[in-house]
Design a protein around this motif. Structure first.
Motif, PDB file in Angstrom:
ATOM      1  N   UNK A 217       0.810  -1.215   0.000  1.00 60.52           N
ATOM      2  CA  UNK A 217       0.000   0.000   0.000  1.00 60.52           C
ATOM      3  C   UNK A 217       0.845   1.268   0.000  1.00 60.52           C
ATOM      4  N   UNK A 218       2.148   1.109   0.022  1.00 61.89           N
ATOM      5  CA  UNK A 218       3.040   2.270  -0.074  1.00 61.89           C
ATOM      6  C   UNK A 218       3.328   2.659  -1.514  1.00 61.89           C
ATOM      7  N   UNK A 219       2.894   1.813  -2.468  1.00 67.54           N
ATOM      8  CA  UNK A 219       3.265   2.030  -3.868  1.00 67.54           C
ATOM      9  C   UNK A 219       2.039   2.336  -4.727  1.00 67.54           C
ATOM     10  N   UNK A 220       2.276   3.096  -5.803  1.00 68.82           N
ATOM     11  CA  UNK A 220       1.193   3.517  -6.693  1.00 68.82           C
ATOM     12  C   UNK A 220       0.598   2.356  -7.479  1.00 68.82           C
ATOM     13  N   UNK A 221       1.437   1.467  -7.996  1.00 64.31           N
ATOM     14  CA  UNK A 221       0.953   0.425  -8.903  1.00 64.31           C
ATOM     15  C   UNK A 221      -0.102  -0.486  -8.265  1.00 64.31           C
ATOM     16  N   UNK A 222       0.091  -0.979  -7.033  1.00 65.03           N
ATOM     17  CA  UNK A 222      -0.972  -1.804  -6.443  1.00 65.03           C
ATOM     18  C   UNK A 222      -2.293  -1.053  -6.284  1.00 65.03           C
ATOM     19  N   UNK A 223      -2.232   0.205  -5.874  1.00 66.89           N
ATOM     20  CA  UNK A 223      -3.462   0.988  -5.749  1.00 66.89           C
ATOM     21  C   UNK A 223      -4.175   1.100  -7.100  1.00 66.89           C
ATOM     22  N   UNK A 224      -3.419   1.353  -8.141  1.00 65.19           N
ATOM     23  CA  UNK A 224      -4.022   1.462  -9.479  1.00 65.19           C
ATOM     24  C   UNK A 224      -4.540   0.106  -9.953  1.00 65.19           C
ATOM     25  N   UNK A 225      -3.844  -0.979  -9.571  1.00 62.68           N
ATOM     26  CA  UNK A 225      -4.317  -2.323  -9.891  1.00 62.68           C
ATOM     27  C   UNK A 225      -5.678  -2.572  -9.242  1.00 62.68           C
ATOM     28  N   UNK A 226      -5.794  -2.251  -7.965  1.00 58.56           N
ATOM     29  CA  UNK A 226      -7.051  -2.483  -7.246  1.00 58.56           C
ATOM     30  C   UNK A 226      -8.181  -1.622  -7.809  1.00 58.56           C
ATOM     31  N   UNK A 227      -7.903  -0.344  -8.021  1.00 57.21           N
ATOM     32  CA  UNK A 227      -8.939   0.574  -8.479  1.00 57.21           C
ATOM     33  C   UNK A 227      -9.333   0.285  -9.932  1.00 57.21           C
ATOM     34  N   UNK A 228      -8.348  -0.088 -10.747  1.00 57.57           N
ATOM     35  CA  UNK A 228      -8.652  -0.439 -12.136  1.00 57.57           C
ATOM     36  C   UNK A 228      -9.538  -1.669 -12.209  1.00 57.57           C
ATOM     37  N   UNK A 229      -9.237  -2.675 -11.377  1.00 60.18           N
ATOM     38  CA  UNK A 229     -10.064  -3.892 -11.360  1.00 60.18           C
ATOM     39  C   UNK A 229     -11.470  -3.577 -10.845  1.00 60.18           C
ATOM     40  N   UNK A 230     -11.580  -2.666  -9.895  1.00 58.95           N
ATOM     41  CA  UNK A 230     -12.903  -2.250  -9.424  1.00 58.95           C
ATOM     42  C   UNK A 230     -13.712  -1.605 -10.542  1.00 58.95           C
ATOM     43  N   UNK A 231     -13.043  -0.791 -11.352  1.00 57.93           N
ATOM     44  CA  UNK A 231     -13.742  -0.130 -12.455  1.00 57.93           C
ATOM     45  C   UNK A 231     -14.229  -1.150 -13.484  1.00 57.93           C
ATOM     46  N   UNK A 232     -13.377  -2.122 -13.806  1.00 61.06           N
ATOM     47  CA  UNK A 232     -13.801  -3.155 -14.760  1.00 61.06           C
ATOM     48  C   UNK A 232     -14.957  -3.977 -14.208  1.00 61.06           C
TER      49      UNK A 232
END
Length: 412
Positions: A217-232
Protein backbone atom coordinates in the motif's frame (compact mmCIF):
# COMPACT_ATOMS: atom_id res chain seq x y z
CA UNK A 1 -4.29 -27.89 -16.86
CA UNK A 2 -5.50 -24.37 -17.55
CA UNK A 3 -8.42 -25.79 -19.52
CA UNK A 4 -9.32 -27.58 -16.29
CA UNK A 5 -9.12 -24.24 -14.47
CA UNK A 6 -11.41 -22.79 -17.16
CA UNK A 7 -13.91 -25.57 -16.38
CA UNK A 8 -13.68 -24.89 -12.63
CA UNK A 9 -14.27 -21.14 -13.03
CA UNK A 10 -17.18 -21.84 -15.38
CA UNK A 11 -18.67 -24.16 -12.74
CA UNK A 12 -17.97 -21.41 -10.18
CA UNK A 13 -20.26 -19.04 -12.09
CA UNK A 14 -22.87 -21.71 -12.84
CA UNK A 15 -23.18 -22.58 -9.14
CA UNK A 16 -23.38 -18.98 -7.98
CA UNK A 17 -26.09 -18.27 -10.60
CA UNK A 18 -28.21 -21.26 -9.59
CA UNK A 19 -30.10 -19.40 -6.86
CA UNK A 20 -31.15 -16.61 -9.24
CA UNK A 21 -32.71 -19.14 -11.61
CA UNK A 22 -34.46 -21.09 -8.84
CA UNK A 23 -35.54 -18.07 -6.77
CA UNK A 24 -39.14 -17.94 -8.10
CA UNK A 25 -39.61 -21.53 -6.91
CA UNK A 26 -37.70 -21.08 -3.65
CA UNK A 27 -39.44 -17.80 -2.82
CA UNK A 28 -42.84 -19.45 -3.20
CA UNK A 29 -41.90 -22.61 -1.26
CA UNK A 30 -40.28 -20.73 1.63
CA UNK A 31 -42.78 -17.82 1.51
CA UNK A 32 -40.01 -15.25 1.15
CA UNK A 33 -40.75 -11.58 0.56
CA UNK A 34 -38.63 -9.59 -1.93
CA UNK A 35 -36.38 -8.24 0.83
CA UNK A 36 -35.45 -11.72 2.09
CA UNK A 37 -34.94 -12.89 -1.49
CA UNK A 38 -32.56 -9.96 -1.97
CA UNK A 39 -30.60 -10.96 1.13
CA UNK A 40 -30.20 -14.50 -0.19
CA UNK A 41 -29.08 -13.27 -3.61
CA UNK A 42 -26.50 -10.87 -2.18
CA UNK A 43 -25.13 -12.82 0.82
CA UNK A 44 -22.89 -14.92 -1.44
CA UNK A 45 -20.74 -11.84 -2.04
CA UNK A 46 -20.36 -11.09 1.67
CA UNK A 47 -18.21 -14.14 2.37
CA UNK A 48 -16.82 -14.30 -1.18
CA UNK A 49 -15.28 -10.87 -0.68
CA UNK A 50 -14.28 -11.46 2.94
CA UNK A 51 -12.32 -14.62 2.10
CA UNK A 52 -10.45 -13.31 -0.97
CA UNK A 53 -7.36 -12.19 0.95
CA UNK A 54 -7.24 -15.25 3.29
CA UNK A 55 -7.71 -17.44 0.19
CA UNK A 56 -4.73 -15.78 -1.48
CA UNK A 57 -2.61 -16.20 1.64
CA UNK A 58 -3.55 -19.89 1.79
CA UNK A 59 -2.37 -20.27 -1.83
CA UNK A 60 0.92 -18.59 -0.92
CA UNK A 61 1.44 -20.88 2.09
CA UNK A 62 0.07 -24.25 0.94
CA UNK A 63 0.44 -23.82 -2.88
CA UNK A 64 -2.36 -23.75 -5.45
CA UNK A 65 -3.08 -27.45 -5.93
CA UNK A 66 -4.48 -28.18 -2.47
CA UNK A 67 -6.33 -24.84 -2.32
CA UNK A 68 -7.98 -25.19 -5.74
CA UNK A 69 -9.00 -28.82 -5.23
CA UNK A 70 -10.09 -28.36 -1.61
CA UNK A 71 -12.09 -25.21 -2.33
CA UNK A 72 -13.88 -26.85 -5.26
CA UNK A 73 -14.91 -29.91 -3.24
CA UNK A 74 -16.13 -27.76 -0.33
CA UNK A 75 -18.16 -25.39 -2.50
CA UNK A 76 -19.68 -28.45 -4.20
CA UNK A 77 -20.75 -29.68 -0.74
CA UNK A 78 -22.38 -26.32 0.08
CA UNK A 79 -24.10 -26.25 -3.31
CA UNK A 80 -25.56 -29.70 -2.64
CA UNK A 81 -26.51 -28.78 0.94
CA UNK A 82 -28.56 -25.88 -0.42
CA UNK A 83 -30.74 -28.51 -2.08
CA UNK A 84 -31.77 -29.99 1.28
CA UNK A 85 -32.42 -26.70 3.10
CA UNK A 86 -35.93 -26.30 4.48
CA UNK A 87 -36.06 -22.63 5.49
CA UNK A 88 -34.47 -19.22 5.09
CA UNK A 89 -31.77 -19.49 7.82
CA UNK A 90 -30.36 -22.80 6.57
CA UNK A 91 -30.30 -21.60 2.95
CA UNK A 92 -28.58 -18.40 4.09
CA UNK A 93 -25.85 -20.45 5.78
CA UNK A 94 -25.42 -22.60 2.67
CA UNK A 95 -25.00 -19.52 0.46
CA UNK A 96 -22.55 -17.95 2.90
CA UNK A 97 -20.55 -21.19 2.84
CA UNK A 98 -20.64 -21.26 -0.95
CA UNK A 99 -19.22 -17.72 -1.13
CA UNK A 100 -16.41 -18.51 1.31
CA UNK A 101 -15.48 -21.74 -0.48
CA UNK A 102 -15.47 -20.19 -3.96
CA UNK A 103 -13.27 -17.26 -2.89
CA UNK A 104 -9.78 -18.85 -3.22
CA UNK A 105 -10.14 -20.06 -6.82
CA UNK A 106 -9.01 -16.83 -8.51
CA UNK A 107 -6.04 -16.00 -6.22
CA UNK A 108 -4.88 -19.63 -6.42
CA UNK A 109 -5.34 -19.63 -10.20
CA UNK A 110 -3.19 -16.51 -10.54
CA UNK A 111 -0.58 -18.12 -8.27
CA UNK A 112 -0.55 -21.25 -10.47
CA UNK A 113 -0.22 -19.03 -13.55
CA UNK A 114 2.93 -17.49 -12.09
CA UNK A 115 4.38 -20.89 -11.16
CA UNK A 116 3.79 -22.55 -14.53
CA UNK A 117 3.84 -19.82 -17.19
CA UNK A 118 6.74 -17.72 -18.37
CA UNK A 119 6.16 -13.93 -18.55
CA UNK A 120 5.32 -14.17 -22.28
CA UNK A 121 2.74 -16.92 -21.62
CA UNK A 122 0.87 -15.51 -18.64
CA UNK A 123 -1.58 -13.52 -20.72
CA UNK A 124 -3.03 -16.71 -22.16
CA UNK A 125 -2.89 -18.45 -18.78
CA UNK A 126 -4.74 -15.61 -17.05
CA UNK A 127 -7.41 -15.14 -19.70
CA UNK A 128 -7.92 -18.88 -20.17
CA UNK A 129 -9.00 -19.51 -16.58
CA UNK A 130 -10.68 -16.11 -16.09
CA UNK A 131 -12.74 -16.52 -19.28
CA UNK A 132 -14.77 -19.04 -17.32
CA UNK A 133 -16.57 -15.97 -15.88
CA UNK A 134 -18.31 -14.89 -19.12
CA UNK A 135 -18.66 -18.52 -20.21
CA UNK A 136 -20.37 -19.39 -16.95
CA UNK A 137 -22.51 -16.27 -17.22
CA UNK A 138 -23.55 -17.32 -20.73
CA UNK A 139 -24.33 -20.96 -19.95
CA UNK A 140 -25.10 -20.89 -16.21
CA UNK A 141 -28.78 -19.99 -16.35
CA UNK A 142 -29.35 -22.39 -19.25
CA UNK A 143 -27.70 -25.32 -17.45
CA UNK A 144 -29.49 -24.80 -14.12
CA UNK A 145 -32.85 -24.15 -15.81
CA UNK A 146 -32.41 -27.35 -17.85
CA UNK A 147 -31.58 -29.38 -14.73
CA UNK A 148 -34.62 -28.02 -12.89
CA UNK A 149 -36.88 -28.78 -15.85
CA UNK A 150 -35.42 -32.25 -16.44
CA UNK A 151 -35.49 -33.29 -12.78
CA UNK A 152 -38.68 -31.37 -12.01
CA UNK A 153 -37.07 -30.15 -8.79
CA UNK A 154 -34.81 -27.24 -7.89
CA UNK A 155 -33.55 -29.34 -4.94
CA UNK A 156 -32.37 -32.22 -7.12
CA UNK A 157 -30.83 -29.73 -9.57
CA UNK A 158 -28.77 -28.17 -6.75
CA UNK A 159 -27.70 -31.59 -5.46
CA UNK A 160 -26.67 -32.79 -8.94
CA UNK A 161 -24.74 -29.55 -9.53
CA UNK A 162 -23.03 -29.90 -6.14
CA UNK A 163 -22.01 -33.51 -6.70
CA UNK A 164 -20.69 -32.62 -10.16
CA UNK A 165 -18.68 -29.76 -8.66
CA UNK A 166 -17.16 -32.00 -5.96
CA UNK A 167 -16.16 -34.56 -8.60
CA UNK A 168 -14.48 -31.75 -10.58
CA UNK A 169 -12.55 -30.86 -7.42
CA UNK A 170 -11.33 -34.45 -7.08
CA UNK A 171 -10.25 -34.36 -10.73
CA UNK A 172 -8.37 -31.11 -10.01
CA UNK A 173 -6.47 -32.81 -7.18
CA UNK A 174 -5.59 -35.71 -9.46
CA UNK A 175 -4.41 -33.59 -12.39
CA UNK A 176 -3.09 -30.23 -11.14
CA UNK A 177 0.49 -29.94 -9.91
CA UNK A 178 2.20 -26.93 -8.38
CA UNK A 179 5.07 -26.92 -10.88
CA UNK A 180 6.10 -28.73 -14.09
CA UNK A 181 8.67 -30.89 -12.31
CA UNK A 182 5.85 -32.63 -10.38
CA UNK A 183 3.64 -33.31 -13.42
CA UNK A 184 4.01 -36.60 -15.26
CA UNK A 185 2.67 -34.99 -18.44
CA UNK A 186 5.55 -32.50 -18.72
CA UNK A 187 8.66 -33.58 -20.64
CA UNK A 188 12.17 -32.46 -19.77
CA UNK A 189 12.25 -29.72 -22.42
CA UNK A 190 9.07 -28.18 -21.04
CA UNK A 191 10.38 -28.43 -17.49
CA UNK A 192 13.64 -26.71 -18.42
CA UNK A 193 11.72 -24.02 -20.34
CA UNK A 194 9.57 -23.20 -17.29
CA UNK A 195 12.29 -23.53 -14.65
CA UNK A 196 14.79 -21.34 -16.49
CA UNK A 197 12.18 -18.57 -16.65
CA UNK A 198 11.48 -19.02 -12.93
CA UNK A 199 15.18 -18.77 -12.10
CA UNK A 200 15.45 -15.52 -14.05
CA UNK A 201 12.44 -14.10 -12.25
CA UNK A 202 13.78 -15.03 -8.83
CA UNK A 203 17.07 -13.32 -9.71
CA UNK A 204 15.12 -10.22 -10.68
CA UNK A 205 13.33 -10.05 -7.33
CA UNK A 206 14.47 -7.18 -5.08
CA UNK A 207 17.08 -8.28 -2.55
CA UNK A 208 15.59 -5.97 0.09
CA UNK A 209 12.06 -7.40 0.05
CA UNK A 210 10.38 -6.64 3.38
CA UNK A 211 8.03 -9.64 3.51
CA UNK A 212 5.30 -7.40 4.97
CA UNK A 213 2.19 -7.56 2.78
CA UNK A 214 0.97 -4.17 4.03
CA UNK A 215 3.95 -2.54 2.30
CA UNK A 216 2.12 -2.97 -1.03
CA UNK A 217 0.00 0.00 0.00
CA UNK A 218 3.04 2.27 -0.07
CA UNK A 219 3.26 2.03 -3.87
CA UNK A 220 1.19 3.52 -6.69
CA UNK A 221 0.95 0.43 -8.90
CA UNK A 222 -0.97 -1.80 -6.44
CA UNK A 223 -3.46 0.99 -5.75
CA UNK A 224 -4.02 1.46 -9.48
CA UNK A 225 -4.32 -2.32 -9.89
CA UNK A 226 -7.05 -2.48 -7.25
CA UNK A 227 -8.94 0.57 -8.48
CA UNK A 228 -8.65 -0.44 -12.14
CA UNK A 229 -10.06 -3.89 -11.36
CA UNK A 230 -12.90 -2.25 -9.42
CA UNK A 231 -13.74 -0.13 -12.45
CA UNK A 232 -13.80 -3.16 -14.76
CA UNK A 233 -15.88 -5.28 -12.40
CA UNK A 234 -18.31 -2.37 -11.99
CA UNK A 235 -19.11 -2.68 -15.70
CA UNK A 236 -19.08 -6.49 -15.75
CA UNK A 237 -21.23 -7.07 -12.64
CA UNK A 238 -23.50 -4.22 -13.63
CA UNK A 239 -24.21 -5.83 -16.99
CA UNK A 240 -24.38 -9.31 -15.46
CA UNK A 241 -27.13 -8.28 -13.04
CA UNK A 242 -29.06 -5.61 -14.96
CA UNK A 243 -28.71 -6.34 -18.67
CA UNK A 244 -31.79 -8.58 -18.93
CA UNK A 245 -33.98 -6.04 -17.11
CA UNK A 246 -32.62 -3.23 -19.27
CA UNK A 247 -33.39 -5.11 -22.47
CA UNK A 248 -36.89 -5.88 -21.25
CA UNK A 249 -37.77 -2.38 -20.05
CA UNK A 250 -36.03 -0.21 -22.63
CA UNK A 251 -36.29 -2.44 -25.71
CA UNK A 252 -39.28 -4.68 -25.00
CA UNK A 253 -37.41 -8.00 -25.13
CA UNK A 254 -39.43 -11.00 -23.94
CA UNK A 255 -37.93 -13.78 -21.80
CA UNK A 256 -36.50 -15.61 -24.80
CA UNK A 257 -35.10 -12.41 -26.26
CA UNK A 258 -33.48 -11.46 -22.96
CA UNK A 259 -31.94 -14.91 -22.57
CA UNK A 260 -30.69 -15.03 -26.15
CA UNK A 261 -29.20 -11.53 -26.08
CA UNK A 262 -27.49 -12.14 -22.72
CA UNK A 263 -26.08 -15.44 -24.01
CA UNK A 264 -24.69 -13.80 -27.18
CA UNK A 265 -23.16 -10.86 -25.31
CA UNK A 266 -21.38 -12.94 -22.66
CA UNK A 267 -20.25 -15.54 -25.18
CA UNK A 268 -18.68 -12.65 -27.11
CA UNK A 269 -16.90 -11.74 -23.88
CA UNK A 270 -15.50 -15.26 -23.63
CA UNK A 271 -14.04 -15.17 -27.15
CA UNK A 272 -12.77 -11.63 -26.62
CA UNK A 273 -10.89 -12.62 -23.49
CA UNK A 274 -9.19 -15.57 -25.18
CA UNK A 275 -8.16 -13.36 -28.12
CA UNK A 276 -6.90 -10.60 -25.81
CA UNK A 277 -4.62 -13.03 -23.97
CA UNK A 278 -3.27 -14.37 -27.26
CA UNK A 279 -2.49 -10.85 -28.56
CA UNK A 280 -0.73 -9.96 -25.31
CA UNK A 281 1.54 -13.00 -25.29
CA UNK A 282 2.37 -12.85 -29.00
CA UNK A 283 3.34 -9.19 -28.69
CA UNK A 284 5.53 -9.84 -25.63
CA UNK A 285 7.16 -12.85 -27.31
CA UNK A 286 7.98 -10.61 -30.29
CA UNK A 287 9.92 -8.29 -27.98
CA UNK A 288 7.26 -5.85 -26.80
CA UNK A 289 8.00 -4.16 -23.49
CA UNK A 290 5.47 -5.06 -20.78
CA UNK A 291 4.56 -1.42 -20.13
CA UNK A 292 3.89 -0.79 -23.82
CA UNK A 293 1.97 -4.02 -24.34
CA UNK A 294 -0.21 -3.89 -21.24
CA UNK A 295 -1.00 -0.18 -21.37
CA UNK A 296 -1.94 -0.42 -25.03
CA UNK A 297 -4.14 -3.50 -24.61
CA UNK A 298 -5.88 -2.18 -21.51
CA UNK A 299 -6.24 1.23 -23.17
CA UNK A 300 -7.86 -0.20 -26.30
CA UNK A 301 -10.17 -2.36 -24.19
CA UNK A 302 -11.25 0.60 -22.05
CA UNK A 303 -11.70 2.99 -24.98
CA UNK A 304 -13.67 0.68 -27.26
CA UNK A 305 -15.74 -0.73 -24.40
CA UNK A 306 -16.56 2.74 -23.09
CA UNK A 307 -17.53 4.12 -26.50
CA UNK A 308 -19.73 1.06 -27.09
CA UNK A 309 -21.57 1.32 -23.78
CA UNK A 310 -21.99 5.08 -24.34
CA UNK A 311 -23.55 4.33 -27.72
CA UNK A 312 -25.96 1.84 -26.12
CA UNK A 313 -27.55 4.73 -24.21
CA UNK A 314 -28.55 6.42 -27.50
CA UNK A 315 -29.56 3.30 -29.46
CA UNK A 316 -33.19 2.31 -29.99
CA UNK A 317 -32.66 -0.45 -32.56
CA UNK A 318 -32.90 -3.88 -30.92
CA UNK A 319 -30.34 -5.61 -33.11
CA UNK A 320 -27.83 -2.80 -32.83
CA UNK A 321 -28.08 -2.68 -29.03
CA UNK A 322 -27.20 -6.41 -28.81
CA UNK A 323 -24.27 -5.82 -31.19
CA UNK A 324 -23.00 -2.92 -29.07
CA UNK A 325 -23.34 -4.85 -25.81
CA UNK A 326 -21.46 -7.75 -27.41
CA UNK A 327 -18.68 -5.38 -28.54
CA UNK A 328 -18.55 -3.92 -25.02
CA UNK A 329 -18.03 -7.32 -23.43
CA UNK A 330 -15.70 -8.57 -26.18
CA UNK A 331 -13.20 -5.80 -25.44
CA UNK A 332 -13.89 -5.31 -21.73
CA UNK A 333 -13.11 -8.97 -21.10
CA UNK A 334 -9.55 -8.30 -22.27
CA UNK A 335 -9.20 -7.10 -18.69
CA UNK A 336 -8.92 -10.72 -17.62
CA UNK A 337 -5.24 -9.92 -18.19
CA UNK A 338 -5.33 -8.26 -14.77
CA UNK A 339 -4.69 -11.75 -13.35
CA UNK A 340 -1.35 -11.84 -15.18
CA UNK A 341 -0.16 -8.68 -13.41
CA UNK A 342 0.40 -9.88 -9.78
CA UNK A 343 3.02 -12.53 -10.76
CA UNK A 344 5.06 -9.78 -12.41
CA UNK A 345 4.52 -7.19 -9.69
CA UNK A 346 4.87 -9.28 -6.52
CA UNK A 347 7.66 -11.49 -5.24
CA UNK A 348 7.08 -15.23 -5.44
CA UNK A 349 5.58 -15.57 -1.96
CA UNK A 350 3.17 -12.62 -2.24
CA UNK A 351 1.35 -13.30 -5.52
CA UNK A 352 -1.64 -14.91 -3.78
CA UNK A 353 -2.06 -12.02 -1.33
CA UNK A 354 -1.87 -9.36 -4.05
CA UNK A 355 -4.37 -11.21 -6.24
CA UNK A 356 -6.69 -11.77 -3.29
CA UNK A 357 -6.60 -8.08 -2.45
CA UNK A 358 -7.31 -7.19 -6.09
CA UNK A 359 -10.26 -9.56 -6.29
CA UNK A 360 -11.56 -8.35 -2.91
CA UNK A 361 -11.77 -4.86 -4.39
CA UNK A 362 -13.56 -6.28 -7.43
CA UNK A 363 -16.05 -8.03 -5.15
CA UNK A 364 -16.88 -4.68 -3.56
CA UNK A 365 -18.16 -3.69 -7.00
CA UNK A 366 -20.17 -6.90 -7.14
CA UNK A 367 -21.84 -5.97 -3.84
CA UNK A 368 -22.44 -2.26 -4.44
CA UNK A 369 -22.91 -1.71 -8.18
CA UNK A 370 -26.18 -3.68 -8.59
CA UNK A 371 -27.61 -1.57 -5.73
CA UNK A 372 -26.30 1.66 -7.26
CA UNK A 373 -27.79 0.83 -10.66
CA UNK A 374 -31.10 -0.04 -9.02
CA UNK A 375 -31.18 3.29 -7.19
CA UNK A 376 -30.28 5.20 -10.37
CA UNK A 377 -33.10 3.51 -12.31
CA UNK A 378 -35.56 4.00 -9.45
CA UNK A 379 -34.90 7.71 -9.03
CA UNK A 380 -34.38 8.68 -12.70
CA UNK A 381 -36.97 6.37 -14.24
CA UNK A 382 -34.60 5.20 -17.01
CA UNK A 383 -31.31 3.45 -17.67
CA UNK A 384 -29.60 6.44 -19.32
CA UNK A 385 -27.68 7.54 -16.21
CA UNK A 386 -26.88 3.90 -15.45
CA UNK A 387 -25.10 3.72 -18.81
CA UNK A 388 -23.27 6.95 -17.95
CA UNK A 389 -22.17 5.30 -14.69
CA UNK A 390 -20.62 2.52 -16.79
CA UNK A 391 -18.97 5.15 -19.00
CA UNK A 392 -17.41 6.78 -15.91
CA UNK A 393 -16.12 3.36 -14.79
CA UNK A 394 -14.61 2.82 -18.25
CA UNK A 395 -12.81 6.17 -18.06
CA UNK A 396 -11.50 5.24 -14.61
CA UNK A 397 -10.28 1.92 -16.01
CA UNK A 398 -8.36 3.75 -18.76
CA UNK A 399 -6.70 6.12 -16.28
CA UNK A 400 -5.71 3.55 -13.64
CA UNK A 401 -4.32 0.95 -16.06
CA UNK A 402 -2.14 3.62 -17.69
CA UNK A 403 -0.54 4.42 -14.31
CA UNK A 404 0.58 0.87 -13.45
CA UNK A 405 4.25 -0.06 -13.82
CA UNK A 406 4.16 -3.55 -15.36
CA UNK A 407 7.96 -3.99 -15.41
CA UNK A 408 9.01 -3.59 -11.77
CA UNK A 409 8.78 -6.14 -8.98
CA UNK A 410 8.03 -4.42 -5.72
CA UNK A 411 10.30 -5.07 -2.70
CA UNK A 412 7.55 -6.62 -0.58
Amino acid sequence: MFLLLLLLVTINYVDRASLSVAMPLIGKEFDLNPALQGVLLSCFFWTYGLFQIPGGMLADKYKPRVVIAGATVVWGVFQALAGVCTNFPTLLVARLGLGAAEAPIFPAGAKLNGMWMTPSERGRGATLFDSGAPLGAAFGALIIAWLIAMLNSWRLAFIVAGVGTALAGIWAWYYIRNNPREHKGANEAEIQHCESAQVQEVKAEPANATGNSLDFFRYRSPWCLFLGWMCFTAVFYGLLTWMPSYLNREHGFNIWGMGGATFIAFLSGFFGEIIGGWICDKWKAAGGRPNTVMRTIFGVAALVGTVSIFSVAYTRDNVLVVVLLSITLFFMRWNGLFFSVPPGMATKNKVGFLTGMMNFCGTLSGITVPIIIGLIVQYTGSYFMAMMFFVAAGIGLLIFTSLIDYETKLPV
